[in-house]
Enzyme design. Sequence first.
Site, mmCIF file in Angstrom:
data_model
loop_
_atom_site.group_PDB
_atom_site.id
_atom_site.type_symbol
_atom_site.label_atom_id
_atom_site.label_comp_id
_atom_site.label_asym_id
_atom_site.label_seq_id
_atom_site.Cartn_x
_atom_site.Cartn_y
_atom_site.Cartn_z
ATOM 1 N N ASN A 1 -19.991 -2.092 -7.590
ATOM 2 C CA ASN A 1 -19.131 -2.760 -8.341
ATOM 3 C C ASN A 1 -18.433 -3.946 -8.113
ATOM 4 O OD1 ASN A 1 -19.956 -0.208 -9.603
ATOM 5 N ND2 ASN A 1 -18.239 0.093 -10.708
ATOM 6 N N TYR B 1 15.805 -18.830 -12.384
ATOM 7 C CA TYR B 1 16.356 -17.748 -13.175
ATOM 8 C C TYR B 1 17.491 -18.415 -14.154
ATOM 9 C CZ TYR B 1 17.869 -13.012 -14.065
ATOM 10 O OH TYR B 1 18.245 -11.784 -14.596
ATOM 11 N N LYS C 1 -8.362 -1.673 -4.811
ATOM 12 C CA LYS C 1 -9.077 -2.404 -6.146
ATOM 13 C C LYS C 1 -8.417 -3.798 -6.231
ATOM 14 C CE LYS C 1 -12.029 -1.498 -9.294
ATOM 15 N NZ LYS C 1 -13.467 -0.941 -9.288
ATOM 16 N N GLU D 1 -9.555 3.136 -14.181
ATOM 17 C CA GLU D 1 -9.778 3.198 -13.034
ATOM 18 C C GLU D 1 -9.770 4.705 -12.602
ATOM 19 O OE1 GLU D 1 -12.299 1.783 -9.538
ATOM 20 O OE2 GLU D 1 -11.388 0.857 -11.352
ATOM 21 N N ALA E 1 -18.666 9.758 -16.900
ATOM 22 C CA ALA E 1 -18.606 8.162 -17.275
ATOM 23 C C ALA E 1 -19.594 7.159 -17.007
ATOM 24 C CB ALA E 1 -17.207 7.736 -16.812
ATOM 25 N N ALA E 2 -19.863 7.185 -15.540
ATOM 26 C CA ALA E 2 -20.708 6.039 -15.312
ATOM 27 C C ALA E 2 -22.204 6.507 -15.695
ATOM 28 C CB ALA E 2 -20.874 6.045 -13.621
#
Length: 754
Positions: free
Chosen positions: A317, A37, A92, A134, A195-196
């Site tokens: 995925n 810092y 995720k 997402e 979407a997919a």
Amino acid sequence: MNKKSAALEYHSTGRKGKIEVIATKPCQTAQDLSLAYSPGVAEPCLAIEQTPEDAYQYTAKGNLVAVVSNGTAVLGLGNIGALAGKPVMEGKGVLFKRFADVDVFDIELNSENPDEIIRAVQLLEPTFGGINLEDIKAPECFYIEEELKKTMNIPVFHDDQHGTAIISAAGLINALELVGKKIEDIRLVVNGAGAAAIACANLVVSLGVKRENIIMCDTKGVIYKGRTEGMNKYKERFAVDTPMRTLEEAAVDSDVLFGLSSKGAFTPEMVRTMGVNPIIFAMANPDPEITPEDAHKVRGDVLIATGRSDYPNQVNNVLGFPFIFRGALDVRATTINEEMKKAAVFALAELAREECPDSVCRAYGNVKFSFGRDYIIPKPFDPRALMRVAPAIAKAAMDSGVARQPIPDMDKYVEALESLQGKAKETLRMIINKAKCDPKSIVFPEGENEKILRAAQVLVEQGIARPILLGSEKKIRATLQELGIDLNGGVTIIDPANSDKANGYADEFYRLRQRKGLTLSESQRLMSRKSRTHFGCMMVRQGDADTLLAGIDSNYAETIRPALQVIGKQEGLSSVHGLYIMVFKKGLYFLADTTVRIDPNAQELAETAILTAEMARMLEVEPSVAMLSMSNFGSVRHPQVDKVRLAVELVKEKEPLIIDGEMQADTAVVTEILQSSFPFSTLKKAANILIFPDLTSGNIAYKLLNKLGGADAIGPILMGMNKPVHILQRGDDVMDIVNMAAIAVVDAQNNGRP
């Protein structure tokens, strides 16, 4: 424990949630603080002000991804809101870190206004190296991603769209090869227009499927030219001139069905009407449009994939997004373009055609995978995926001109990627899977203990072992009911006080110990009431159990004494020996003797080294042994040093091990010290087995590494027993018990001899 309770406990135990932030630089001294810092931090700030690209040099930006969601389309839960979606976004982040060492901050935005989301993400650009969108519902997700890609200079990737598209496209390429069809000739039906689904259709078009050969359906039926109900501009791109109006009509004579819709959407009759060698990707989660069982009942020639891990050909995925971002970040890509997505498709497709390594087979219960109808997509735990997909992405980014920092040496890059994959967790998983291949019976003398019962549940559910619980059956069953655990008959409960074998065990123990002060009546008391550990050890001795695990409620001496009295050491050995496996982020170290021999002589040290090396090999770790001392190769003369030097000579006479000593601990674990100061050493790189000259140093070392060094300690593991017996520590948690149980099973598979 039911799944709901287990999931809630998993997320709430200890530090809440699944993620934390860890400093990567020291901050222990005033000097550290002045650099971290003020005033030292001013220097990188000024450098970045002058050259913005230096942010990648002086900050975490280059390895940091934002997982952004508004919670409007969360998994199979729908629009549950930004806050309720946070556990998914944290998850995720865990996957990014686990599979590709990418750091993540999850960002939950409390808005359903797409323009607000766009502006919020745009403002985050200085912080992150990439954006992973997402669980944002369609059609807003298309608009959000399009606008962000236009206006941002870092990769933006909506995984719900493109992740699913990439994995399914890789599977489709391989499926078509297996059934002998060309991609440009197939007729594809896509059920779903979210979407997919639209992303899948777009990607396969770029790979060669003719747009006019795609029929897309939604809840209103076929999307045809002229339809107005439920339409938007994204669906309109796939409107075709056709008289078909229903999914059932579209399925007739089709080559491929892509399902991104809901459970049961594909009927057996639809499958029956498809063309020869039909391909079905039923990707609805958690329940597919049709199960493989139902599809195969109708057609023997069907090739099917789902989103489920319990069926072959999982469209997952996690095979995509961690590695895609890894490659994109490593070349500082400005976007993830079509060329990069196609590169990921071909890398995954090619990987599935290669021989599957044993480590992957072990991770799935020793099932052998080979390219074919049940293996068209690599497995998520395939460690090669990182080394194939990330370089493919990086190369495509460079070739297409979106890489700001090209990689000059791709071979060295692949080596760097390989170093990201820590071997510690992989080894633990390998041990568990070895155990699952041939589960053995484990007797737990402390069968009434709550942790033992929770561990028994894991052992039964995962097929690791067959637990035998010693104790009052009434108490054990009452505790199981209180904990909500249903073991479904997967355990055996024995109360020694009521066992018909207690007298026989007592007679045998009396025979063993009658000349060492034991009376028959005392032996009978030990077996029936006084010591369940003695009873359990006798079960192992007599072949009524394969191994024993005890010590959660007692001290070490109280557990090892019955084992030595009943089981004893292997013939030809001078003693038994103790080992701890220390699990660090980047690897494993085997430390011995840490629990048994107080002041071993040279012969006993040599035995410890040989047994520890055998244990390492049993766990598929190639041993490299350092015999530790206060001296480096003769720098000190002392009896404690001399015995270590002699032990090295004794080992070399008996076993062809990579071993050297005497040496100090830092010399043993720092390759640079070995190579620069002691180039003559047999060890050319850091050792993974450390043999201590006495119990004091070994015991202190493993406890300090555990408490201060951040290492997980697995043990104590007993080596040299005539039959496999292992000991728990007081304070072990459920997974510690499970890990030790897996080691005990593997030891039993080798009959107690590594």
